[in-house]
Write a protein that holds these residues in place. Structure first.
Motif, PDB file in Angstrom:
ATOM      1  N   MET A   8       0.829  -1.216   0.000  1.00  0.00           N
ATOM      2  CA  MET A   8       0.000   0.000   0.000  1.00  0.00           C
ATOM      3  C   MET A   8       0.863   1.265   0.000  1.00  0.00           C
ATOM      4  N   ALA A   9       1.910   1.210   0.831  1.00  0.00           N
ATOM      5  CA  ALA A   9       2.800   2.386   0.894  1.00  0.00           C
ATOM      6  C   ALA A   9       3.536   2.590  -0.423  1.00  0.00           C
ATOM      7  N   THR A  10       3.921   1.478  -1.053  1.00  0.00           N
ATOM      8  CA  THR A  10       4.596   1.578  -2.355  1.00  0.00           C
ATOM      9  C   THR A  10       3.651   2.145  -3.409  1.00  0.00           C
ATOM     10  N   ASP A  11       2.399   1.692  -3.365  1.00  0.00           N
ATOM     11  CA  ASP A  11       1.398   2.223  -4.299  1.00  0.00           C
ATOM     12  C   ASP A  11       1.204   3.729  -4.088  1.00  0.00           C
ATOM     13  N   LEU A  12       1.140   4.109  -2.801  1.00  0.00           N
ATOM     14  CA  LEU A  12       0.974   5.537  -2.493  1.00  0.00           C
ATOM     15  C   LEU A  12       2.148   6.345  -3.027  1.00  0.00           C
TER      16      LEU A  12
ATOM     17  N   ARG B 262       2.549  19.879  -8.745  1.00  0.00           N
ATOM     18  CA  ARG B 262       2.128  20.823  -7.704  1.00  0.00           C
ATOM     19  C   ARG B 262       0.686  21.306  -7.906  1.00  0.00           C
ATOM     20  N   ASP B 263       0.180  21.192  -9.134  1.00  0.00           N
ATOM     21  CA  ASP B 263      -1.170  21.683  -9.422  1.00  0.00           C
ATOM     22  C   ASP B 263      -2.197  20.554  -9.465  1.00  0.00           C
ATOM     23  N   THR B 264      -1.781  19.373  -9.066  1.00  0.00           N
ATOM     24  CA  THR B 264      -2.679  18.221  -9.181  1.00  0.00           C
ATOM     25  C   THR B 264      -3.339  17.899  -7.844  1.00  0.00           C
ATOM     26  N   LEU B 265      -4.594  17.567  -7.907  1.00  0.00           N
ATOM     27  CA  LEU B 265      -5.290  17.042  -6.730  1.00  0.00           C
ATOM     28  C   LEU B 265      -5.686  15.612  -7.073  1.00  0.00           C
ATOM     29  N   SER B 266      -4.919  14.650  -6.569  1.00  0.00           N
ATOM     30  CA  SER B 266      -5.127  13.253  -6.934  1.00  0.00           C
ATOM     31  C   SER B 266      -6.073  12.590  -5.941  1.00  0.00           C
ATOM     32  N   VAL B 267      -7.186  12.114  -6.467  1.00  0.00           N
ATOM     33  CA  VAL B 267      -8.156  11.415  -5.617  1.00  0.00           C
ATOM     34  C   VAL B 267      -7.584  10.067  -5.188  1.00  0.00           C
ATOM     35  N   THR B 268      -6.804   9.443  -6.060  1.00  0.00           N
ATOM     36  CA  THR B 268      -6.195   8.147  -5.745  1.00  0.00           C
ATOM     37  C   THR B 268      -5.259   8.272  -4.545  1.00  0.00           C
ATOM     38  N   VAL B 269      -4.452   9.345  -4.537  1.00  0.00           N
ATOM     39  CA  VAL B 269      -3.537   9.559  -3.416  1.00  0.00           C
ATOM     40  C   VAL B 269      -4.327   9.741  -2.127  1.00  0.00           C
TER      41      VAL B 269
ATOM     42  N   ILE C 204      -4.386   3.775   4.323  1.00  0.00           N
ATOM     43  CA  ILE C 204      -3.210   3.495   5.180  1.00  0.00           C
ATOM     44  C   ILE C 204      -3.458   4.031   6.593  1.00  0.00           C
ATOM     45  N   GLU C 205      -4.030   5.224   6.652  1.00  0.00           N
ATOM     46  CA  GLU C 205      -4.308   5.847   7.956  1.00  0.00           C
ATOM     47  C   GLU C 205      -5.272   4.983   8.763  1.00  0.00           C
ATOM     48  N   GLN C 206      -6.324   4.516   8.105  1.00  0.00           N
ATOM     49  CA  GLN C 206      -7.327   3.688   8.809  1.00  0.00           C
ATOM     50  C   GLN C 206      -6.739   2.363   9.260  1.00  0.00           C
ATOM     51  N   LEU C 207      -5.924   1.760   8.382  1.00  0.00           N
ATOM     52  CA  LEU C 207      -5.320   0.476   8.725  1.00  0.00           C
ATOM     53  C   LEU C 207      -4.349   0.623   9.902  1.00  0.00           C
ATOM     54  N   ALA C 208      -3.546   1.683   9.841  1.00  0.00           N
ATOM     55  CA  ALA C 208      -2.580   1.925  10.923  1.00  0.00           C
ATOM     56  C   ALA C 208      -3.308   2.160  12.241  1.00  0.00           C
ATOM     57  N   HIS C 209      -4.384   2.926  12.181  1.00  0.00           N
ATOM     58  CA  HIS C 209      -5.161   3.195  13.392  1.00  0.00           C
ATOM     59  C   HIS C 209      -5.745   1.900  13.958  1.00  0.00           C
TER      60      HIS C 209
ATOM     61  N   THR D 267       5.585  11.037   2.125  1.00  0.00           N
ATOM     62  CA  THR D 267       5.387   9.716   1.520  1.00  0.00           C
ATOM     63  C   THR D 267       6.668   8.888   1.589  1.00  0.00           C
ATOM     64  N   ASP D 268       7.805   9.559   1.359  1.00  0.00           N
ATOM     65  CA  ASP D 268       9.088   8.840   1.466  1.00  0.00           C
ATOM     66  C   ASP D 268       9.292   8.289   2.881  1.00  0.00           C
ATOM     67  N   LYS D 269       9.001   9.139   3.864  1.00  0.00           N
ATOM     68  CA  LYS D 269       9.148   8.705   5.267  1.00  0.00           C
ATOM     69  C   LYS D 269       8.209   7.545   5.558  1.00  0.00           C
ATOM     70  N   LEU D 270       6.975   7.681   5.087  1.00  0.00           N
ATOM     71  CA  LEU D 270       5.960   6.641   5.321  1.00  0.00           C
ATOM     72  C   LEU D 270       6.406   5.312   4.722  1.00  0.00           C
ATOM     73  N   LEU D 271       6.916   5.365   3.498  1.00  0.00           N
ATOM     74  CA  LEU D 271       7.365   4.144   2.825  1.00  0.00           C
ATOM     75  C   LEU D 271       8.540   3.518   3.572  1.00  0.00           C
ATOM     76  N   LYS D 272       9.455   4.369   4.033  1.00  0.00           N
ATOM     77  CA  LYS D 272      10.612   3.865   4.768  1.00  0.00           C
ATOM     78  C   LYS D 272      10.169   3.179   6.065  1.00  0.00           C
ATOM     79  N   LEU D 273       9.258   3.844   6.790  1.00  0.00           N
ATOM     80  CA  LEU D 273       8.761   3.276   8.042  1.00  0.00           C
ATOM     81  C   LEU D 273       8.014   1.967   7.798  1.00  0.00           C
ATOM     82  N   ALA D 274       7.218   1.925   6.729  1.00  0.00           N
ATOM     83  CA  ALA D 274       6.446   0.723   6.425  1.00  0.00           C
ATOM     84  C   ALA D 274       7.378  -0.447   6.100  1.00  0.00           C
TER      85      ALA D 274
END
Lengths: 42, 170
Positions: free
Chosen positions: A1-5, A14-21, A28-33, B102-109
């Motif tokens: 998941m982190a690699t995908d992110l 800088r001008d992109t708002l990615s819904v996927t991200v 990831i936040e929910q899983l970690a929690h 994101t880099d930090k997150l990936l490293k930690l993961a």
């Protein structure tokens, strides 16, 4: 998941708002929690 | 007697000539001073009218006189470009923060994955729990930074084409 992110973040500019991200970061936040609060402390 | 009288006359003529020259010089100087004194308030008034009463002295008049014509129409452009530059800088900073998080997150993961695979006990240590908390925090930061963009959002949706309905033919 982190690699995908990471790969999704690398696609954005800088001008992109990615819904996927946003979705992947939220997942990831929910899983970690869930792992943190569900696991025994100590 | 004639010679002394002639010498006396010559001396008088010479003195008179000197006085006349001195008087002429004084008159010319006076005229120049008057011209300068009369010219200064007129210039400061004309420059003060266009400059908002900021003209002080001749040097400042020369430096301020052409400014209003050039700066007045460009003020809006300058402000706009400054705002655009600021927004770009903020968006650049936001993007850098997202990439760094994101880099930090990936490293930690990856570290967490290795530690859990090595231990293989089914329980989590304090260090691992801290890492999970950090991952959660970083993921939240990435999500929030991605959703809050600086400046006006760019619309990527194309404008819909006008609909054309077929006219019924009887």
């Amino acid at each position: 998941m982190a690699t995908d992110l990471k790969s999704e973040v690398d696609k954005t500019t800088r001008d992109t708002l990615s819904v996927t991200v946003v979705r992947k970061a939220s997942a990831i936040e929910q899983l970690a929690h869930k792992v943190r609060t569900g696991s025994p402390k100590g | 007697m004639h010679e002394t009288e002639r010498e006396f006359r010559t001396d008088r003529f010479h003195a008179l000539r000197l006085r006349l020259c001195a008087g002429l010089r004084g008159a010319v100087l006076l005229a120049m001073v008057c011209t300068l004194v009369c010219a200064l308030p007129g210039r400061s008034q004309s420059s003060g009218g266009s400059n908002g009463g900021q003209g002080q002295g001749q040097g400042s008049m020369h430096s301020h006189a052409p400014e209003p014509d050039l700066s007045t129409p460009a003020d809006g452009d300058v402000d706009l470009s400054m705002a655009e530059r600021r927004i770009r800088a903020l968006n650049n900073e936001r993007q850098k923060q997202i990439v760094a998080d994101t880099d930090k997150l990936l490293k930690l993961a990856r570290e967490l994955n290795e530690e859990v695979a090595k231990a293989n006990t089914g329980t989590l240590t304090m260090d691992e729990l801290h890492k999970i908390a950090d991952i959660e925090k970083l993921a939240r930061n990435v999500r929030q930074r991605m959703t809050e963009s600086v400046g006006q959002p760019q619309t990527t949706m194309p404008t819909p084409a006008p609909m054309v309905f077929p006219t019924p033919t009887h």
